[in-house]
Scaffold this motif. Structure first.
Motif, PDB file in Angstrom:
ATOM      1  N   THR A  81       0.799  -1.224   0.000  1.00 25.21           N
ATOM      2  CA  THR A  81       0.000   0.000   0.000  1.00 25.21           C
ATOM      3  C   THR A  81       0.834   1.278   0.000  1.00 25.21           C
ATOM      4  N   LEU A  82       2.008   1.259   0.620  1.00 29.21           N
ATOM      5  CA  LEU A  82       2.847   2.456   0.648  1.00 29.21           C
ATOM      6  C   LEU A  82       3.999   2.398  -0.356  1.00 29.21           C
ATOM      7  N   TYR A  83       4.610   1.215  -0.499  1.00 33.90           N
ATOM      8  CA  TYR A  83       5.770   1.091  -1.376  1.00 33.90           C
ATOM      9  C   TYR A  83       5.420   0.624  -2.779  1.00 33.90           C
ATOM     10  N   GLY A  84       4.157   0.230  -2.976  1.00 37.72           N
ATOM     11  CA  GLY A  84       3.695  -0.087  -4.320  1.00 37.72           C
ATOM     12  C   GLY A  84       4.164  -1.411  -4.882  1.00 37.72           C
ATOM     13  N   THR A  85       4.668  -2.313  -4.057  1.00 37.11           N
ATOM     14  CA  THR A  85       5.173  -3.598  -4.534  1.00 37.11           C
ATOM     15  C   THR A  85       4.050  -4.622  -4.589  1.00 37.11           C
ATOM     16  N   ARG A  86       3.939  -5.307  -5.711  1.00 39.83           N
ATOM     17  CA  ARG A  86       2.989  -6.406  -5.843  1.00 39.83           C
ATOM     18  C   ARG A  86       3.744  -7.703  -5.579  1.00 39.83           C
ATOM     19  N   LEU A  87       3.477  -8.317  -4.446  1.00 36.59           N
ATOM     20  CA  LEU A  87       4.186  -9.524  -4.067  1.00 36.59           C
ATOM     21  C   LEU A  87       3.723 -10.724  -4.889  1.00 36.59           C
ATOM     22  N   ASN A  88       4.633 -11.643  -5.139  1.00 34.62           N
ATOM     23  CA  ASN A  88       4.303 -12.861  -5.851  1.00 34.62           C
ATOM     24  C   ASN A  88       3.748 -13.878  -4.854  1.00 34.62           C
ATOM     25  N   LEU A  89       2.437 -13.990  -4.793  1.00 36.42           N
ATOM     26  CA  LEU A  89       1.767 -14.896  -3.861  1.00 36.42           C
ATOM     27  C   LEU A  89       1.043 -16.027  -4.589  1.00 36.42           C
ATOM     28  N   GLN A  90       1.462 -16.294  -5.811  1.00 36.48           N
ATOM     29  CA  GLN A  90       0.867 -17.377  -6.586  1.00 36.48           C
ATOM     30  C   GLN A  90       0.947 -18.692  -5.807  1.00 36.48           C
ATOM     31  N   GLY A  91      -0.198 -19.350  -5.615  1.00 38.18           N
ATOM     32  CA  GLY A  91      -0.228 -20.640  -4.937  1.00 38.18           C
ATOM     33  C   GLY A  91      -0.180 -20.574  -3.428  1.00 38.18           C
ATOM     34  N   ALA A  92      -0.177 -19.378  -2.856  1.00 38.83           N
ATOM     35  CA  ALA A  92      -0.127 -19.236  -1.398  1.00 38.83           C
ATOM     36  C   ALA A  92      -1.534 -19.267  -0.801  1.00 38.83           C
ATOM     37  N   LEU A  93      -1.610 -19.622   0.462  1.00 42.07           N
ATOM     38  CA  LEU A  93      -2.822 -19.435   1.255  1.00 42.07           C
ATOM     39  C   LEU A  93      -2.662 -18.119   1.999  1.00 42.07           C
ATOM     40  N   VAL A  94      -3.576 -17.185   1.769  1.00 46.65           N
ATOM     41  CA  VAL A  94      -3.513 -15.876   2.410  1.00 46.65           C
ATOM     42  C   VAL A  94      -4.675 -15.750   3.384  1.00 46.65           C
ATOM     43  N   MET A 112      -4.885  -7.684  -3.932  1.00 52.30           N
ATOM     44  CA  MET A 112      -3.652  -7.966  -4.668  1.00 52.30           C
ATOM     45  C   MET A 112      -3.364  -9.457  -4.694  1.00 52.30           C
ATOM     46  N   ALA A 113      -3.501 -10.107  -3.538  1.00 54.64           N
ATOM     47  CA  ALA A 113      -3.179 -11.529  -3.438  1.00 54.64           C
ATOM     48  C   ALA A 113      -4.113 -12.372  -4.303  1.00 54.64           C
ATOM     49  N   ARG A 114      -5.383 -12.063  -4.269  1.00 56.64           N
ATOM     50  CA  ARG A 114      -6.346 -12.847  -5.056  1.00 56.64           C
ATOM     51  C   ARG A 114      -6.113 -12.650  -6.545  1.00 56.64           C
ATOM     52  N   GLU A 115      -5.848 -11.418  -6.939  1.00 54.89           N
ATOM     53  CA  GLU A 115      -5.551 -11.159  -8.351  1.00 54.89           C
ATOM     54  C   GLU A 115      -4.288 -11.881  -8.805  1.00 54.89           C
ATOM     55  N   GLY A 116      -3.355 -12.133  -7.861  1.00 57.85           N
ATOM     56  CA  GLY A 116      -2.094 -12.785  -8.185  1.00 57.85           C
ATOM     57  C   GLY A 116      -2.126 -14.295  -8.080  1.00 57.85           C
ATOM     58  N   GLY A 117      -3.302 -14.878  -7.820  1.00 55.34           N
ATOM     59  CA  GLY A 117      -3.410 -16.326  -7.820  1.00 55.34           C
ATOM     60  C   GLY A 117      -3.339 -16.991  -6.459  1.00 55.34           C
ATOM     61  N   ALA A 118      -3.449 -16.233  -5.381  1.00 57.57           N
ATOM     62  CA  ALA A 118      -3.468 -16.829  -4.043  1.00 57.57           C
ATOM     63  C   ALA A 118      -4.886 -17.269  -3.680  1.00 57.57           C
ATOM     64  N   LEU A 119      -4.978 -18.231  -2.781  1.00 55.07           N
ATOM     65  CA  LEU A 119      -6.256 -18.606  -2.184  1.00 55.07           C
ATOM     66  C   LEU A 119      -6.452 -17.705  -0.972  1.00 55.07           C
ATOM     67  N   THR A 120      -7.466 -16.850  -1.016  1.00 55.98           N
ATOM     68  CA  THR A 120      -7.639 -15.839   0.022  1.00 55.98           C
ATOM     69  C   THR A 120      -8.806 -16.200   0.941  1.00 55.98           C
ATOM     70  N   VAL A 121      -8.554 -16.054   2.243  1.00 53.67           N
ATOM     71  CA  VAL A 121      -9.544 -16.386   3.268  1.00 53.67           C
ATOM     72  C   VAL A 121      -9.622 -15.225   4.251  1.00 53.67           C
ATOM     73  N   ALA A 122     -10.822 -14.747   4.518  1.00 52.13           N
ATOM     74  CA  ALA A 122     -11.027 -13.668   5.480  1.00 52.13           C
ATOM     75  C   ALA A 122     -11.695 -14.214   6.737  1.00 52.13           C
ATOM     76  N   LEU A 123     -11.095 -13.954   7.885  1.00 50.52           N
ATOM     77  CA  LEU A 123     -11.706 -14.210   9.189  1.00 50.52           C
ATOM     78  C   LEU A 123     -12.194 -12.847   9.665  1.00 50.52           C
ATOM     79  N   VAL A 124     -13.493 -12.624   9.587  1.00 54.37           N
ATOM     80  CA  VAL A 124     -14.019 -11.271   9.774  1.00 54.37           C
ATOM     81  C   VAL A 124     -15.365 -11.334  10.484  1.00 54.37           C
ATOM     82  N   ASN A 125     -15.630 -10.325  11.303  1.00 59.50           N
ATOM     83  CA  ASN A 125     -16.884 -10.291  12.043  1.00 59.50           C
ATOM     84  C   ASN A 125     -18.004  -9.625  11.258  1.00 59.50           C
ATOM     85  N   VAL A 126     -17.682  -8.568  10.511  1.00 60.85           N
ATOM     86  CA  VAL A 126     -18.682  -7.847   9.723  1.00 60.85           C
ATOM     87  C   VAL A 126     -18.752  -8.517   8.353  1.00 60.85           C
TER      88      VAL A 126
END
Length: 343
Positions: A81-94, A112-126
């Motif tokens: 968000t500040l440095y503008g780097t898109r991390l390579n998270l292909q195949g990661a669990l986020v 960013m992670a989902r667009e890059g091919g990661a499996l994204t999971v949110a633990l969220v109350n709302v």
């Protein structure tokens, strides 16, 4: 002016009902996520969170690594968000953890992670938050509204929300049984409120406190240090009991008291030895946890991954009453609000 029954304590006491509701209502998404992980095992996992949620991620790291053998790293949200780097998270669990699901930096990293091919999971109350909209899978915390500034039930629910997935992926019947029994055990933990109040009196005039733990309890120690700052105005820091002798031990010469979490799992022996050595050095140390002989013994839950949940709940009772002992209202910490939005 103190609150006789602050929201912080009221909401902490809701934990047994919250966990029971979570286990029942999340069963479908737990099955679907476990099947996805079994079919496409990730190479590694990363967590994204801030504050109390990040401390829950420390506990999740130990849980995933010890049970599934999957390495877990903590992602620095500002790298993107500040440095503008898109991390390579292909195949990661986020795994992103947030009570509100409203912090832009956490949301943007999940996008960013989902667009890059990661499996994204949110633990969220709302459940209709921005974060929930961005993630592929959502594990709701099922807390209902949390009004206290200091998170309690949402942190406890963050500790447990992913554990049923671990139990299914690892075919762990012992963990499954411990989770089923956990609401009943947490009700027993609530019976420790008077003992927690008695221990709190011991720290009424403390202005500094060091919190120690190892392994599965370390995330709870991090959360404890934060809550002592938030609700009690005590300058508290968390350290690994293994790392404390590598420099921080110097503070014992200044008379700084210690609060140690005492596990009953594989870290029990090493932790007990570290605490014995500290006491032999003259440390003012009290302990909290499921290990027999602790100053404040928490009920055993039947599994190493669920023991920290009971320890955290009893600590919240301790912290809430410590604030009251100090003439403070834990629901009104100066300068803080419920939702913090960072970029």
């Amino acid at each position: 002016m103190t609150a006789p029954n602050p929201l912080m304590l009221q909401e902490a006491r809701e934990a047994p009902q919250v966990i029971a509701r979570q286990l029942t209502e999340n069963a479908g998404v737990v099955r679907a996520l476990a099947q996805q992980l079994a079919q496409q095992p990730p190479a590694y996992a990363v967590t994204v969170a801030r504050g109390s949620s990040d401390h829950a991620c420390t506990a999740l790291k130990y849980a995933i690594e010890t049970q599934l053998g999957l390495p877990v790293a903590s992602l620095g949200p500002s790298v993107h968000t500040l440095y503008g780097t898109r991390l390579n998270l292909q195949g990661a669990l986020v795994l992103a953890v947030s009570q509100s699901g409203a912090s832009p930096d956490v949301v943007e990293n999940v996008r960013m992670a989902r667009e890059g091919g990661a499996l994204t999971v949110a633990l969220v109350n709302v459940e209709h938050s921005d974060l929930a909209q961005e993630a592929e899978f959502v594990l709701p915390l099922r807390c209902g509204e949390e009004r206290a500034v200091a998170a309690t039930k949402s942190f406890l629910a963050s500790l447990t929300a992913f554990l049923p997935v671990i139990a299914q992926v690892g075919a762990n019947s012992a963990l499954r049984g411990a989770l089923e029994a956990l609401p009943r055990v947490l009700n027993r933990a609530l019976a420790q409120e008077q003992a927690a109040t008695d221990l709190a009196e011991r720290y009424r005039f403390a202005d500094r406190l060091l919190v120690l733990a190892r392994g599965l309890h370390f995330g709870v120690a991090q959360e404890a240090a934060l809550k002592l700052k938030e609700t009690c105005g005590i300058h508290a820091e968390a350290y690994s009991a293994a790392e404390f002798s590598h420099g921080p031990k110097r503070l014992l010469a200044e008379g700084v008291p210690l609060l140690g979490f005492a596990p009953a799992d594989a870290a029990a022996g090493a932790t007990a030895q570290a605490y014995a050595d500290l006491r032999a050095s003259g440390a003012d140390l009290r302990t909290l946890g499921p290990q027999e002989g602790s100053n404040l013994t928490t009920p055993a839950t039947g599994h190493a991954l669920t023991d920290p949940v009971a320890s955290a709940l009893v600590f919240y009772l301790f912290a809430g009453h410590l604030a009251l002992e100090r003439g403070l209202n834990p629901d009104a910490p100066p300068l803080l609000s419920k939702v913090t939005r960072t970029r």
